[in-house]
Design a protein around this motif. Structure first.
Motif, PDB file in Angstrom:
ATOM      1  N   SER A 175       6.452  -6.075  -2.805  1.00 23.89           N
ATOM      2  CA  SER A 175       7.648  -5.538  -2.723  1.00 23.89           C
ATOM      3  C   SER A 175       7.945  -4.153  -2.457  1.00 23.89           C
ATOM      4  O   SER A 175       7.030  -3.497  -3.687  1.00 23.89           O
ATOM      5  N   LEU A 176       8.249  -4.026  -1.755  1.00 22.16           N
ATOM      6  CA  LEU A 176       8.289  -2.752  -0.875  1.00 22.16           C
ATOM      7  C   LEU A 176       9.440  -1.693  -2.067  1.00 22.16           C
ATOM      8  O   LEU A 176       8.869   0.075  -1.131  1.00 22.16           O
ATOM      9  N   ASP A 177      10.542  -1.424  -2.656  1.00 20.63           N
ATOM     10  CA  ASP A 177      11.397  -1.030  -2.320  1.00 20.63           C
ATOM     11  C   ASP A 177      11.189   0.558  -3.588  1.00 20.63           C
ATOM     12  O   ASP A 177      11.750   1.506  -3.494  1.00 20.63           O
ATOM     13  N   ASN A 178      10.221  -0.154  -4.420  1.00 23.77           N
ATOM     14  CA  ASN A 178       9.553   1.425  -5.204  1.00 23.77           C
ATOM     15  C   ASN A 178       8.361   2.234  -5.148  1.00 23.77           C
ATOM     16  O   ASN A 178       8.371   3.302  -5.082  1.00 23.77           O
ATOM     17  N   LEU A 179       7.880   1.966  -3.364  1.00 18.84           N
ATOM     18  CA  LEU A 179       6.386   3.039  -3.031  1.00 18.84           C
ATOM     19  C   LEU A 179       7.360   3.600  -2.174  1.00 18.84           C
ATOM     20  O   LEU A 179       6.135   4.663  -1.278  1.00 18.84           O
ATOM     21  N   SER A 180       8.187   3.954  -1.319  1.00 21.10           N
ATOM     22  CA  SER A 180       8.319   4.927  -0.432  1.00 21.10           C
ATOM     23  C   SER A 180       9.686   6.047  -1.465  1.00 21.10           C
ATOM     24  O   SER A 180       9.443   7.379  -1.293  1.00 21.10           O
ATOM     25  N   ALA A 181      10.522   5.853  -2.472  1.00 19.78           N
ATOM     26  CA  ALA A 181      10.783   7.215  -3.053  1.00 19.78           C
ATOM     27  C   ALA A 181      10.393   7.071  -3.768  1.00 19.78           C
ATOM     28  O   ALA A 181       8.731   7.157  -4.124  1.00 19.78           O
ATOM     29  N   GLY A 182      10.747   7.456  -5.081  1.00 19.94           N
ATOM     30  CA  GLY A 182      10.167   8.889  -6.244  1.00 19.94           C
ATOM     31  C   GLY A 182       9.675   9.869  -6.855  1.00 19.94           C
ATOM     32  O   GLY A 182      10.786  11.122  -5.583  1.00 19.94           O
ATOM     33  N   GLU A 183       9.408  10.359  -7.712  1.00 17.78           N
ATOM     34  CA  GLU A 183      10.019  11.544  -8.254  1.00 17.78           C
ATOM     35  C   GLU A 183       8.884  12.250  -7.444  1.00 17.78           C
ATOM     36  O   GLU A 183       6.960  11.561  -7.536  1.00 17.78           O
ATOM     37  N   PHE A 293       0.826   0.120   2.424  1.00 15.99           N
ATOM     38  CA  PHE A 293       1.965   0.691   2.873  1.00 15.99           C
ATOM     39  C   PHE A 293       2.226   2.485   3.116  1.00 15.99           C
ATOM     40  O   PHE A 293       2.678   3.093   3.857  1.00 15.99           O
ATOM     41  N   HIS A 294       1.278   3.000   2.033  1.00 12.47           N
ATOM     42  CA  HIS A 294       0.791   4.137   2.356  1.00 12.47           C
ATOM     43  C   HIS A 294      -0.308   5.297   3.356  1.00 12.47           C
ATOM     44  O   HIS A 294      -0.330   5.996   2.951  1.00 12.47           O
ATOM     45  N   GLY A 295      -0.426   3.889   4.223  1.00 11.51           N
ATOM     46  CA  GLY A 295      -1.616   4.421   5.002  1.00 11.51           C
ATOM     47  C   GLY A 295      -2.748   4.791   4.584  1.00 11.51           C
ATOM     48  O   GLY A 295      -3.429   6.232   5.136  1.00 11.51           O
ATOM     49  N   LYS A 296      -3.612   4.458   3.547  1.00 16.34           N
ATOM     50  CA  LYS A 296      -5.054   5.233   3.055  1.00 16.34           C
ATOM     51  C   LYS A 296      -6.030   3.918   2.960  1.00 16.34           C
ATOM     52  O   LYS A 296      -5.648   2.882   2.968  1.00 16.34           O
ATOM     53  N   PRO A 297      -7.365   4.472   3.224  1.00 13.72           N
ATOM     54  CA  PRO A 297      -8.123   3.237   3.836  1.00 13.72           C
ATOM     55  C   PRO A 297      -8.603   2.843   2.258  1.00 13.72           C
ATOM     56  O   PRO A 297      -8.049   3.311   0.992  1.00 13.72           O
ATOM     57  N   ILE A 298      -9.263   1.121   1.920  1.00 13.72           N
ATOM     58  CA  ILE A 298      -9.213   0.877   1.326  1.00 13.72           C
ATOM     59  C   ILE A 298     -10.727   0.621   0.989  1.00 13.72           C
ATOM     60  O   ILE A 298     -11.365   0.214   2.254  1.00 13.72           O
ATOM     61  N   PHE A 299     -11.329   0.705   0.441  1.00 13.90           N
ATOM     62  CA  PHE A 299     -12.836   0.781  -0.428  1.00 13.90           C
ATOM     63  C   PHE A 299     -12.607  -0.666  -1.613  1.00 13.90           C
ATOM     64  O   PHE A 299     -11.985  -0.227  -2.198  1.00 13.90           O
ATOM     65  N   THR A 300     -13.362  -1.318  -1.172  1.00  8.75           N
ATOM     66  CA  THR A 300     -13.469  -2.775  -1.750  1.00  8.75           C
ATOM     67  C   THR A 300     -13.819  -3.724  -2.430  1.00  8.75           C
ATOM     68  O   THR A 300     -14.842  -3.542  -1.407  1.00  8.75           O
ATOM     69  N   SER A 301     -14.294  -4.377  -3.635  1.00 11.03           N
ATOM     70  CA  SER A 301     -16.051  -5.542  -3.168  1.00 11.03           C
ATOM     71  C   SER A 301     -15.466  -6.779  -2.113  1.00 11.03           C
ATOM     72  O   SER A 301     -14.159  -7.442  -1.961  1.00 11.03           O
ATOM     73  N   GLY A 346      -3.638  -2.330   8.008  1.00 13.96           N
ATOM     74  CA  GLY A 346      -3.539  -3.251   7.155  1.00 13.96           C
ATOM     75  C   GLY A 346      -1.980  -2.603   7.467  1.00 13.96           C
ATOM     76  O   GLY A 346      -1.302  -4.027   6.666  1.00 13.96           O
ATOM     77  N   ARG A 347      -1.271  -1.726   8.051  1.00 16.38           N
ATOM     78  CA  ARG A 347      -0.226  -1.763   8.723  1.00 16.38           C
ATOM     79  C   ARG A 347       0.103  -3.128   9.150  1.00 16.38           C
ATOM     80  O   ARG A 347       1.716  -3.584   8.480  1.00 16.38           O
ATOM     81  N   ARG A 348      -0.582  -3.813   9.693  1.00 21.65           N
ATOM     82  CA  ARG A 348       0.428  -4.666  10.255  1.00 21.65           C
ATOM     83  C   ARG A 348      -0.139  -6.066   9.756  1.00 21.65           C
ATOM     84  O   ARG A 348       1.108  -6.719   9.935  1.00 21.65           O
ATOM     85  N   LEU A 349      -1.399  -6.282   8.593  1.00 21.23           N
ATOM     86  CA  LEU A 349      -1.191  -7.301   7.473  1.00 21.23           C
ATOM     87  C   LEU A 349       0.290  -7.121   6.809  1.00 21.23           C
ATOM     88  O   LEU A 349       0.832  -8.086   6.844  1.00 21.23           O
ATOM     89  N   LEU A 350       0.651  -6.036   6.424  1.00 15.32           N
ATOM     90  CA  LEU A 350       2.131  -5.703   5.684  1.00 15.32           C
ATOM     91  C   LEU A 350       3.316  -6.389   6.173  1.00 15.32           C
ATOM     92  O   LEU A 350       3.655  -6.628   6.055  1.00 15.32           O
ATOM     93  N   GLU A 351       3.052  -5.885   7.273  1.00 19.36           N
ATOM     94  CA  GLU A 351       4.260  -6.886   8.294  1.00 19.36           C
ATOM     95  C   GLU A 351       4.375  -8.374   8.180  1.00 19.36           C
ATOM     96  O   GLU A 351       5.811  -8.670   8.598  1.00 19.36           O
ATOM     97  N   GLY A 352       3.530  -9.142   8.445  1.00 20.43           N
ATOM     98  CA  GLY A 352       3.953 -10.026   8.046  1.00 20.43           C
ATOM     99  C   GLY A 352       3.502 -10.943   6.611  1.00 20.43           C
ATOM    100  O   GLY A 352       3.505 -12.001   6.596  1.00 20.43           O
TER     101      GLY A 352
END
Length: 375
Positions: A175-183, A293-301, A346-352
């Motif tokens: 759900s990307l509706d709340n990810l771009s706007a905001g305070e 979505f926010h274009g950040k590198p991901i470091f994870t397990s 990541g952005r390409r993955l997001l599109e699918g």
């Protein structure tokens, strides 16, 4: 037209709450030929979803982890009979002991990874609760007609562990509706390379690894910060973690901004440089999607549940090895072209990825198909 009971009794926070609220939002917007009764942990939080077609059944006491087996074995079967439900769509962690047709959405990764080190995390009470849940999960598996997995890796593991012949996959929708706007909000994070761990405290998130990681950062005099979003009210583990940060004078490296309202999340992403998630267990983490979505590198397990979602779009490490974690972060900082490549992946993955309208259609199709098979 069928009468469907949606069991959202434990949807108080995290992924369970997100799934239920998104499903009900689409249901209210699009409607359905079926009628729905929905068990919820509290009526106030879900009041906006009530309608002529959706009845809310509030069960605040039974939403407690220790009482979920009682709800699944005794109370919910009675509710199903009393309301003459034709099918159960179960979003809780334990199957319901009912002969009514039951579709179960699997969302509790502990049951899929019984050998995970996450089982040893937390206090004695946490351990008892987990083992109790696993006992009832296994005992009541026979009451499930269809189990849904959120990804192929966890599906394969569940089918092997519990000898399940068929298990459809419906990926957790984004759900990307709340990810771009905001305070706009200034978190006053200062300089340095800032690694965001946007998470409520859970023992399986492995946030305690930040203590030795921060000590290694201090020893090597690196300009790195770890941003966490923890509140002492999130349990004993959260209080102990915050106390250790204070006692070891690490608050300049592990910076706690406290829980962040959704409206301020986009602003927090803009003020940080990467996502750091050393989790030991997940079924599907929406935090990965937010970072993409926010274009950040991901470091994870370097575990299959993370690979399932992030594929080539993340830097992977051993979450129990602080040296490996720091090495991967250092590599990314000194190789900006590799960071850019993974962010683009990541952005390409997001599109699918599946959106909530598509997920809603998939769930309803399984409800209709299962009802037809049972009739």
């Amino acid at each position: 037209m069928a009468h469907v009971l949606i069991n959202g009794i434990s949807a108080k926070s995290g992924g369970g709450r997100s799934i239920l609220t998104n499903f009900l939002s689409v249901l209210n917007a699009r409607g359905s030929k079926h009628r729905f009764s929905v068990t919820v942990p509290d009526k106030k939080s879900y009041a906006a979803f009530a309608s002529a077609n959706v009845r809310l059944l509030s069960m605040p006491m039974l939403s407690k982890t220790m009482l979920l087996p009682l709800a699944a074995s005794t109370v919910l079967p009675r509710v199903i009979r009393r309301h003459c439900c034709d099918l159960v769509f179960n979003l809780a962690d334990i199957p319901i002991r009912t002969r009514t047709t039951q579709i179960f959405l699997f969302d509790w990764p502990h049951a899929a990874y019984p050998q995970s080190p996450a089982w040893e995390r937390g206090n004695f009470a946490d351990s008892v609760k987990r083992r109790m849940k696993l006992h009832f999960f296994r005992s009541y598996l026979r009451y499930i007609d269809v189990m849904i997995a959120q990804g192929p890796a966890i599906r394969d593991r569940l089918m092997s562990l519990y000898r399940i012949d068929r298990m459809p996959v419906v990926p957790n929708a984004v759900s990307l509706d709340n990810l771009s706007a905001g305070e706009s909000y200034d978190f006053a994070l200062g300089g340095g390379f800032k690694l965001l761990c946007l998470s409520h405290y859970y023992s399986h998130k492995n946030l305690e690894i930040f203590i030795p990681l921060a000590e290694l950062i201090r020893e090597r005099q690196l300009d790195l910060k770890i941003i966490i979003t923890i509140d002492a009210g999130q349990g004993q583990g959260a209080r102990e973690l915050l106390a250790m940060i204070a006692e070891r004078k690490l608050s300049d490296i592990v910076v706690n901004v406290g829980p962040v309202p959704m409206a301020r999340v986009p602003s927090l992403y803009r003020q940080t440089d990467a996502l750091l998630l050393p989790t030991l267990l997940e079924s599907f983490s929406g935090t990965y999607v937010e970072a993409m979505f926010h274009g950040k590198p991901i470091f994870t397990s370097h575990y299959e549940f993370a690979l399932d979602v992030c594929k080539d779009a993340a830097f992977y490490f051993d979450p129990l090895d602080v040296g490996d974690i720091l090495d991967k972060i250092g590599f990314a900082i000194t190789h900006p072209e590799e960071c850019a490549k993974r962010v683009a992946d990541g952005r390409r993955l997001l599109e699918g990825m599946m959106n909530w309208n598509q997920a809603f259609d998939a769930y309803l199709a399984l409800i209709d198909e299962t009802l037809a098979e049972q009739s």
